[in-house]
Design a protein around this motif. Structure first.
Motif, PDB file in Angstrom:
ATOM      1  N   GLY A 177      17.114 -14.400   8.948  1.00 16.56           N
ATOM      2  CA  GLY A 177      16.387 -13.533   9.851  1.00 16.56           C
ATOM      3  C   GLY A 177      14.948 -13.282   9.443  1.00 16.56           C
ATOM      4  N   ALA A 178      14.526 -13.781   8.268  1.00 17.92           N
ATOM      5  CA  ALA A 178      13.130 -13.611   7.881  1.00 17.92           C
ATOM      6  C   ALA A 178      12.238 -14.328   8.880  1.00 17.92           C
ATOM      7  CB  ALA A 178      12.914 -14.167   6.481  1.00 17.92           C
ATOM      8  N   CYS A 179      11.138 -13.716   9.263  1.00 13.90           N
ATOM      9  CA  CYS A 179      10.301 -14.257  10.338  1.00 13.90           C
ATOM     10  C   CYS A 179       8.959 -14.705   9.799  1.00 13.90           C
ATOM     11  CB  CYS A 179      10.098 -13.211  11.433  1.00 13.90           C
ATOM     12  SG  CYS A 179      11.613 -12.847  12.339  1.00 13.90           S
ATOM     13  N   GLY A 180       8.822 -15.994   9.636  1.00 12.42           N
ATOM     14  CA  GLY A 180       7.555 -16.576   9.265  1.00 12.42           C
ATOM     15  C   GLY A 180       7.195 -16.380   7.813  1.00 12.42           C
ATOM     16  N   PRO A 181       6.281 -17.223   7.312  1.00 12.90           N
ATOM     17  CA  PRO A 181       5.857 -17.093   5.925  1.00 12.90           C
ATOM     18  C   PRO A 181       4.976 -15.870   5.721  1.00 12.90           C
ATOM     19  CG  PRO A 181       4.531 -18.732   7.040  1.00 12.90           C
ATOM     20  CD  PRO A 181       5.608 -18.327   8.008  1.00 12.90           C
ATOM     21  N   GLU A 182       5.045 -15.317   4.538  1.00 17.69           N
ATOM     22  CA  GLU A 182       4.111 -14.260   4.166  1.00 17.69           C
ATOM     23  C   GLU A 182       2.685 -14.811   4.219  1.00 17.69           C
ATOM     24  OE1 GLU A 182       3.415 -11.306   0.364  1.00 17.69           O
ATOM     25  OE2 GLU A 182       3.979 -13.397  -0.021  1.00 17.69           O
ATOM     26  N   VAL A 183       1.756 -14.011   4.743  1.00 20.56           N
ATOM     27  CA  VAL A 183       0.336 -14.371   4.753  1.00 20.56           C
ATOM     28  C   VAL A 183      -0.427 -13.329   3.950  1.00 20.56           C
ATOM     29  CG1 VAL A 183      -1.723 -14.792   6.165  1.00 20.56           C
ATOM     30  CG2 VAL A 183       0.538 -15.493   7.009  1.00 20.56           C
ATOM     31  N   VAL A 184      -1.238 -13.794   3.009  1.00 17.56           N
ATOM     32  CA  VAL A 184      -2.038 -12.949   2.139  1.00 17.56           C
ATOM     33  C   VAL A 184      -3.492 -13.349   2.307  1.00 17.56           C
ATOM     34  CG1 VAL A 184      -2.451 -12.253  -0.268  1.00 17.56           C
ATOM     35  CG2 VAL A 184      -0.133 -12.794   0.501  1.00 17.56           C
ATOM     36  N   VAL A 185      -4.396 -12.368   2.276  1.00 17.69           N
ATOM     37  CA  VAL A 185      -5.817 -12.635   2.485  1.00 17.69           C
ATOM     38  C   VAL A 185      -6.600 -12.308   1.218  1.00 17.69           C
ATOM     39  CG1 VAL A 185      -7.876 -12.078   3.843  1.00 17.69           C
ATOM     40  CG2 VAL A 185      -5.624 -12.141   4.942  1.00 17.69           C
ATOM     41  N   ALA A 186      -7.355 -13.278   0.703  1.00 15.38           N
ATOM     42  CA  ALA A 186      -8.235 -13.027  -0.430  1.00 15.38           C
ATOM     43  C   ALA A 186      -9.396 -12.155   0.034  1.00 15.38           C
ATOM     44  CB  ALA A 186      -8.762 -14.342  -0.995  1.00 15.38           C
ATOM     45  N   CYS A 187      -9.629 -11.068  -0.675  1.00 11.53           N
ATOM     46  CA  CYS A 187     -10.650 -10.103  -0.265  1.00 11.53           C
ATOM     47  C   CYS A 187     -11.643  -9.881  -1.400  1.00 11.53           C
ATOM     48  CB  CYS A 187     -10.008  -8.770   0.115  1.00 11.53           C
ATOM     49  SG  CYS A 187      -8.970  -8.860   1.593  1.00 11.53           S
ATOM     50  N   THR A 188     -12.917 -10.077  -1.085  1.00 10.98           N
ATOM     51  CA  THR A 188     -13.983  -9.846  -2.059  1.00 10.98           C
ATOM     52  C   THR A 188     -15.052  -8.911  -1.522  1.00 10.98           C
ATOM     53  OG1 THR A 188     -15.159 -11.828  -1.298  1.00 10.98           O
ATOM     54  CG2 THR A 188     -13.643 -12.106  -3.154  1.00 10.98           C
ATOM     55  N   SER A 189     -14.877  -8.424  -0.310  1.00  8.70           N
ATOM     56  CA  SER A 189     -15.872  -7.545   0.303  1.00  8.70           C
ATOM     57  C   SER A 189     -15.163  -6.520   1.178  1.00  8.70           C
ATOM     58  CB  SER A 189     -16.849  -8.353   1.170  1.00  8.70           C
ATOM     59  OG  SER A 189     -16.166  -8.925   2.279  1.00  8.70           O
ATOM     60  N   ALA A 190     -15.892  -5.459   1.525  1.00  5.04           N
ATOM     61  CA  ALA A 190     -15.306  -4.422   2.379  1.00  5.04           C
ATOM     62  C   ALA A 190     -14.927  -4.983   3.741  1.00  5.04           C
ATOM     63  CB  ALA A 190     -16.300  -3.270   2.542  1.00  5.04           C
ATOM     64  N   SER A 191     -15.722  -5.928   4.261  1.00  4.97           N
ATOM     65  CA  SER A 191     -15.410  -6.490   5.579  1.00  4.97           C
ATOM     66  C   SER A 191     -14.106  -7.280   5.543  1.00  4.97           C
ATOM     67  CB  SER A 191     -16.556  -7.377   6.066  1.00  4.97           C
ATOM     68  OG  SER A 191     -16.769  -8.461   5.178  1.00  4.97           O
ATOM     69  N   SER A 192     -13.859  -8.023   4.468  1.00  9.69           N
ATOM     70  CA  SER A 192     -12.601  -8.772   4.390  1.00  9.69           C
ATOM     71  C   SER A 192     -11.421  -7.835   4.172  1.00  9.69           C
ATOM     72  CB  SER A 192     -12.667  -9.836   3.292  1.00  9.69           C
ATOM     73  OG  SER A 192     -12.928  -9.262   2.030  1.00  9.69           O
ATOM     74  N   VAL A 193     -11.638  -6.746   3.436  1.00  9.09           N
ATOM     75  CA  VAL A 193     -10.571  -5.745   3.266  1.00  9.09           C
ATOM     76  C   VAL A 193     -10.187  -5.168   4.620  1.00  9.09           C
ATOM     77  CG1 VAL A 193     -10.007  -3.492   2.294  1.00  9.09           C
ATOM     78  CG2 VAL A 193     -11.217  -5.175   0.896  1.00  9.09           C
ATOM     79  N   ARG A 194     -11.177  -4.793   5.414  1.00  6.37           N
ATOM     80  CA  ARG A 194     -10.895  -4.207   6.736  1.00  6.37           C
ATOM     81  C   ARG A 194     -10.226  -5.219   7.658  1.00  6.37           C
ATOM     82  NH1 ARG A 194     -16.268  -2.111   5.828  1.00  6.37           N
ATOM     83  NH2 ARG A 194     -16.164   0.105   5.296  1.00  6.37           N
ATOM     84  N   LEU A 195     -10.639  -6.482   7.568  1.00  5.07           N
ATOM     85  CA  LEU A 195     -10.029  -7.520   8.399  1.00  5.07           C
ATOM     86  C   LEU A 195      -8.547  -7.662   8.056  1.00  5.07           C
ATOM     87  CD1 LEU A 195     -10.296  -9.878  10.436  1.00  5.07           C
ATOM     88  CD2 LEU A 195     -10.920 -11.332   8.486  1.00  5.07           C
ATOM     89  N   ALA A 196      -8.230  -7.739   6.762  1.00  3.75           N
ATOM     90  CA  ALA A 196      -6.827  -7.840   6.360  1.00  3.75           C
ATOM     91  C   ALA A 196      -6.042  -6.608   6.783  1.00  3.75           C
ATOM     92  CB  ALA A 196      -6.740  -8.026   4.844  1.00  3.75           C
ATOM     93  N   ALA A 197      -6.655  -5.440   6.639  1.00  5.96           N
ATOM     94  CA  ALA A 197      -5.973  -4.188   6.980  1.00  5.96           C
ATOM     95  C   ALA A 197      -5.651  -4.106   8.462  1.00  5.96           C
ATOM     96  CB  ALA A 197      -6.828  -3.005   6.552  1.00  5.96           C
TER      97      ALA A 197
END
Length: 351
Positions: A177-197
């Motif tokens: 029942g697991a749905c899809g692979p886990e996706v993780v985002v590399a974050c080095t800036s506030a904009s990438s943190v907000r995008l992942a969030a």
């Protein structure tokens, strides 16, 4: 606490790429034998800093050679790939491994890769959000069309479906029942943190960051995730990953000495080889100072010191997943012994 290894397939001075890749494969097999949680594989092009050009290809090999451990990319550089092609590969690895694959993606850097693979500078500077949206659609929807500025195509069927129910439980914990692979985002800036969030995706935070900076990024992620309407269980349960370096020895001085002798030569050779796509000026870190910085931030020393530093990072940041570079000696036997001690001598201190 979930402890994994971070594999660059680093080519040290005097070594060939085959030697680096052999060490990468052996260290991953040793990680499973030692009871570690995961192996994270990096993608690099045209530089000896890391000689794995396809983290998904190496992940496929390692998933076939292992039975329990989780294998992830840290990261697949999204501007170098068509999101649909990467999504298809992720779905294939997720389904055939019983849910043991994690897809880490990142924006990469302004390197000549962008010229070679045709993404161009705009893909690096502006295109990451669109590419990530398309990738996530491919992993979640039955049919997808490209409607963005860079990716435009008619609606097509998603085959194979990454969110298809798995046929039975697996030892990595994905389960039926697991749905899809886990996706993780590399974050080095506030904009990438907000995008992942906004997407509710966990972050991969780099080894150059200290605990205070990582804690600030986790706090920003939680605020942005709440503002985006992510449910409390996503906000509080996000399994962020902290990258670091691990080198174990019977005394802290011996562990530091091992890395200070070997890592600066690799860093100098590897990082100097990067070429920017637009000729922009690059400020290089001093390799010796950077190595010393990493030794001070991460589990480098005795098993007790290593466990204490991991526990302290978890307490300060809330992060309990680690991807630790274990190949800093540049030597195969030493790397395997480092992995063995991480499992045998450090893990029991963290339970």
């Amino acid at each position: 606490m979930r402890i994994g290894t971070f594999v660059l397939a680093a080519q040290f001075p005097g070594q060939g790429p085959g030697e680096a890749l052999h060490r990468a494969v052996r260290s991953a097999e040793a990680a499973e034998a030692s009871g570690l949680d995961s192996v994270w594989l990096a993608e690099h092009h045209f530089v000896p800093y890391g000689v794995c050009p396809s983290a998904t290809t190496l992940a496929a090999l390692l998933l076939g050679r292992t039975r329990r451990i989780r294998i992830g990319t840290a990261v697949s550089v999204l501007p170098n790939h068509h999101p649909v092609a990467l999504g298809e590969q992720a779905a294939l690895l997720h389904l055939t491994s019983g849910g043991r694959f994690s897809l880490g993606v990142g924006r990469g850097g302004p390197w000549v890769d962008l010229e070679v693979f045709g993404g161009g500078l705009d893909a690096y500077e502006n295109g990451f959000p669109e590419a990530l949206d398309l990738l996530l659609d491919w992993l979640r929807e039955p049919r997808v069309a490209g409607r963005g500025e860079r990716f435009g195509f008619r609606e097509v069927a998603v085959v194979p479906r990454a969110d298809e129910l798995l046929t039975g439980p697996d030892e990595a914990g994905a389960g039926a029942g697991a749905c899809g692979p886990e996706v993780v985002v590399a974050c080095t800036s506030a904009s990438s943190v907000r995008l992942a969030a906004r997407q509710g995706l966990p972050m991969l935070l780099g080894m150059h960051c200290g605990d205070e900076e990582k804690a600030d990024m986790v706090a920003l992620w939680r605020t942005a995730a709440r503002e985006a309407g992510q449910p409390p269980e996503v906000v509080e349960g996000a399994a962020h990953v902290s990258a670091g370096v691990a080198q174990l020895a019977d005394s802290p001085g011996d562990a530091v000495e091992t890395l200070v002798k070997t890592m600066p030569g690799w860093l100098r050779q590897g990082l100097d080889a990067h070429v920017t796509v637009d000729g922009r000026h690059r400020v290089m870190r001093d390799p010796v100072a950077y190595t010393e910085l990493l030794c001070g931030l991460h589990p480098v020393g005795t098993p007790k010191l290593a466990a204490d530093r991991l526990a302290a990072t978890a307490e300060r940041t809330g992060i309990t997943r680690f991807a630790l570079l274990v190949e800093g000696s540049g030597d195969l036997a030493a790397t395997e012994e480092n992995v063995r001690r991480l499992g045998a001598d450090v893990l029991p201190l963290l339970t």
